[in-house]
Design a protein around this motif. Sequence first.
Motif, PDB file in Angstrom:
ATOM      1  N   UNK A 113      77.932  32.981  66.785  1.00  0.00           N
ATOM      2  CA  UNK A 113      77.082  34.176  66.891  1.00  0.00           C
ATOM      3  C   UNK A 113      75.706  33.942  66.276  1.00  0.00           C
ATOM      4  N   UNK A 114      75.655  33.189  65.188  1.00  0.00           N
ATOM      5  CA  UNK A 114      74.391  32.968  64.475  1.00  0.00           C
ATOM      6  C   UNK A 114      73.502  31.920  65.138  1.00  0.00           C
ATOM      7  N   UNK A 115      74.069  31.123  66.022  1.00  0.00           N
ATOM      8  CA  UNK A 115      73.420  29.893  66.479  1.00  0.00           C
ATOM      9  C   UNK A 115      72.029  30.102  67.059  1.00  0.00           C
ATOM     10  N   UNK A 116      71.853  31.061  67.948  1.00  0.00           N
ATOM     11  CA  UNK A 116      70.578  31.221  68.632  1.00  0.00           C
ATOM     12  C   UNK A 116      69.684  32.267  67.972  1.00  0.00           C
ATOM     13  N   UNK A 117      70.071  32.698  66.771  1.00  0.00           N
ATOM     14  CA  UNK A 117      69.288  33.742  66.117  1.00  0.00           C
ATOM     15  C   UNK A 117      67.954  33.209  65.596  1.00  0.00           C
ATOM     16  N   UNK A 118      67.988  32.168  64.776  1.00  0.00           N
ATOM     17  CA  UNK A 118      66.729  31.599  64.297  1.00  0.00           C
ATOM     18  C   UNK A 118      65.861  31.129  65.474  1.00  0.00           C
ATOM     19  N   UNK A 119      66.404  30.374  66.448  1.00  0.00           N
ATOM     20  CA  UNK A 119      65.569  29.930  67.566  1.00  0.00           C
ATOM     21  C   UNK A 119      64.907  31.072  68.327  1.00  0.00           C
ATOM     22  N   UNK A 120      65.526  32.252  68.359  1.00  0.00           N
ATOM     23  CA  UNK A 120      64.941  33.388  69.074  1.00  0.00           C
ATOM     24  C   UNK A 120      64.058  34.239  68.171  1.00  0.00           C
ATOM     25  N   UNK A 121      64.502  34.483  66.942  1.00  0.00           N
ATOM     26  CA  UNK A 121      63.764  35.378  66.041  1.00  0.00           C
ATOM     27  C   UNK A 121      62.401  34.793  65.688  1.00  0.00           C
ATOM     28  N   UNK A 122      62.350  33.504  65.358  1.00  0.00           N
ATOM     29  CA  UNK A 122      61.108  32.930  64.850  1.00  0.00           C
ATOM     30  C   UNK A 122      59.976  32.993  65.876  1.00  0.00           C
ATOM     31  N   UNK A 123      60.171  32.504  67.102  1.00  0.00           N
ATOM     32  CA  UNK A 123      59.061  32.614  68.063  1.00  0.00           C
ATOM     33  C   UNK A 123      58.708  34.046  68.422  1.00  0.00           C
ATOM     34  N   UNK A 124      59.687  34.952  68.434  1.00  0.00           N
ATOM     35  CA  UNK A 124      59.380  36.351  68.707  1.00  0.00           C
ATOM     36  C   UNK A 124      58.544  36.951  67.586  1.00  0.00           C
ATOM     37  N   UNK A 125      58.833  36.543  66.347  1.00  0.00           N
ATOM     38  CA  UNK A 125      58.105  37.078  65.200  1.00  0.00           C
ATOM     39  C   UNK A 125      56.670  36.579  65.110  1.00  0.00           C
ATOM     40  N   UNK A 126      56.415  35.330  65.514  1.00  0.00           N
ATOM     41  CA  UNK A 126      55.058  34.774  65.369  1.00  0.00           C
ATOM     42  C   UNK A 126      54.266  34.825  66.666  1.00  0.00           C
ATOM     43  N   UNK A 127      54.819  35.435  67.704  1.00  0.00           N
ATOM     44  CA  UNK A 127      54.106  35.493  68.981  1.00  0.00           C
ATOM     45  C   UNK A 127      52.828  36.322  68.847  1.00  0.00           C
ATOM     46  N   UNK A 128      51.780  35.907  69.558  1.00  0.00           N
ATOM     47  CA  UNK A 128      50.500  36.623  69.629  1.00  0.00           C
ATOM     48  C   UNK A 128      49.767  36.692  68.291  1.00  0.00           C
ATOM     49  N   UNK A 129      49.996  35.741  67.379  1.00  0.00           N
ATOM     50  CA  UNK A 129      49.320  35.774  66.081  1.00  0.00           C
ATOM     51  C   UNK A 129      47.992  35.023  66.068  1.00  0.00           C
ATOM     52  N   UNK A 130      47.784  34.102  67.025  1.00  0.00           N
ATOM     53  CA  UNK A 130      46.514  33.390  67.073  1.00  0.00           C
ATOM     54  C   UNK A 130      46.186  32.680  65.779  1.00  0.00           C
ATOM     55  N   UNK A 131      45.001  32.978  65.210  1.00  0.00           N
ATOM     56  CA  UNK A 131      44.546  32.284  64.000  1.00  0.00           C
ATOM     57  C   UNK A 131      45.394  32.628  62.776  1.00  0.00           C
ATOM     58  N   UNK A 132      46.260  33.632  62.900  1.00  0.00           N
ATOM     59  CA  UNK A 132      47.112  34.027  61.780  1.00  0.00           C
ATOM     60  C   UNK A 132      48.446  33.275  61.790  1.00  0.00           C
ATOM     61  N   UNK A 133      48.545  32.205  62.576  1.00  0.00           N
ATOM     62  CA  UNK A 133      49.832  31.547  62.787  1.00  0.00           C
ATOM     63  C   UNK A 133      50.412  30.975  61.489  1.00  0.00           C
ATOM     64  N   UNK A 134      49.556  30.396  60.620  1.00  0.00           N
ATOM     65  CA  UNK A 134      50.073  29.782  59.388  1.00  0.00           C
ATOM     66  C   UNK A 134      50.565  30.840  58.408  1.00  0.00           C
ATOM     67  N   UNK A 135      49.758  31.874  58.180  1.00  0.00           N
ATOM     68  CA  UNK A 135      50.183  32.924  57.248  1.00  0.00           C
ATOM     69  C   UNK A 135      51.358  33.699  57.831  1.00  0.00           C
ATOM     70  N   UNK A 136      51.361  33.897  59.148  1.00  0.00           N
ATOM     71  CA  UNK A 136      52.493  34.574  59.787  1.00  0.00           C
ATOM     72  C   UNK A 136      53.771  33.784  59.639  1.00  0.00           C
ATOM     73  N   UNK A 137      53.679  32.476  59.808  1.00  0.00           N
ATOM     74  CA  UNK A 137      54.839  31.617  59.617  1.00  0.00           C
ATOM     75  C   UNK A 137      55.340  31.706  58.184  1.00  0.00           C
TER      76      UNK A 137
END
Length: 429
Positions: free
Chosen positions: A347-371
């Motif tokens: 159940x946990x397997x695809x959570x990090x792979x999906x959550x992380x890109x969804x969370x940092x999407x559309x951040x542009x120049x804020x990618x490092x601080x967003x990460x």
Amino acid sequence: MDATLQPAAKKSYVVPLVTICALFFIFGFITWANGTLIPFFKMSFSLSDAQAFLVATASYMAYFFLAIPSSWILKQTGFKNGIVLGLIILALGGLIFIPAAQSHSFGLFLTGIFVQGAALALLQTAVNPYLSIIGPMESAAKRISMAGICNKFAGMIVPFIMGALFLANAGEVEAKINAASGEEKVQLLNEVLGQVNMPYIVLAIIFTLFAIFIKFLNLPEVQPEDDVVDETGGVAVQRKSIFQFPHLFLGALCIFVYVAAEVMAGDIIGVYGKELGIKPDIAKYFTSLTLTGMLVGYIVGIITIPKYLSQQKALRICAILGIVFSVVAYATSGYTSVVFIALLGLANSLMWPAIFPLGISHLGKFIKIGSAIMIMGIAGGAVWPLIYAFLKDSVGLDFQLAYFVAVLPCYIYILYFAVSGHKVGLKGK
């Protein structure tokens, strides 16, 4: 598109992908080694569950304190040099185990684990957004799943390697330590704790050599866009603050509860098995069952994302499975209950792979601080084992009920983020 690689790097991201997969193997080895250290220190220092869980707390809490500074460091050094620095710090954290063993200091061991956690915070802050944006964002979960296989494969072999080194005849050794006193106990602790020296010296050497390798490797730098622009009613609206991205903070909270659930299924499953009356020499391998489930899930993700499943849909399915498996684990007993705790790995397997890109999407120049803000969420792994121990030992809940009460809210929130939380504040999404 939020960020781009330098033009020459667009031809192929195979070398960066392979390198980052190797780093994820290292992350997995160190992180899941802590799962072995929990019963090892509990045995060596005669600790309570809550005290032994401080191993996880020391490691995961480092992410909370060091993620934002890691973002600043990466701004100064760039991704590649930040990775090199992180590997060197990781090696130094392991070397702290040597004086800790000599002085029989659990506190010093926790210091070494915290330093390693700080190194992992820097490394994770660097490589996760890098992995997300070296190719199309919609297939980021596929690349993170590939790296996740390396991460969890490391976790699968850790119990066999570290368990053989640290937990051989654990029940017998624990009885000897509890029965010993005076000089006899000191000598016994010297023998037991001294077992950590050689493995962590070898790991320090490996990490240092890998840092040197990466230093001379041609890894392309990420070139973020300067501004983030939304088109609303034909009018361009520029976003100038990280606080204008509520989906990022909802994503960080989702990472928090996801890591909490992962630690409960991975690190705590051995303790859970012992509570069911299963022998320690058998229970020490249960973490590998959880990680096998995660490995199967990653393979499914690589095959299905994005061709058959979107990242959002995969996350919804995983959250629902987490809820179902938690209920069944609570409703059953013995090895059946353990199997469903292990299935939480699936159940946990695809959570990090999906959550992380969804969370940092559309951040542009804020990618490092967003990460960095997303990485702070890893602190969930520091808090949840203590909550479980509190519910079980202080509140007095049955250990299965305590486990159920601890993990169910995690999966419910993850389901919310998968359905709608990842779209909050994004125009037209």
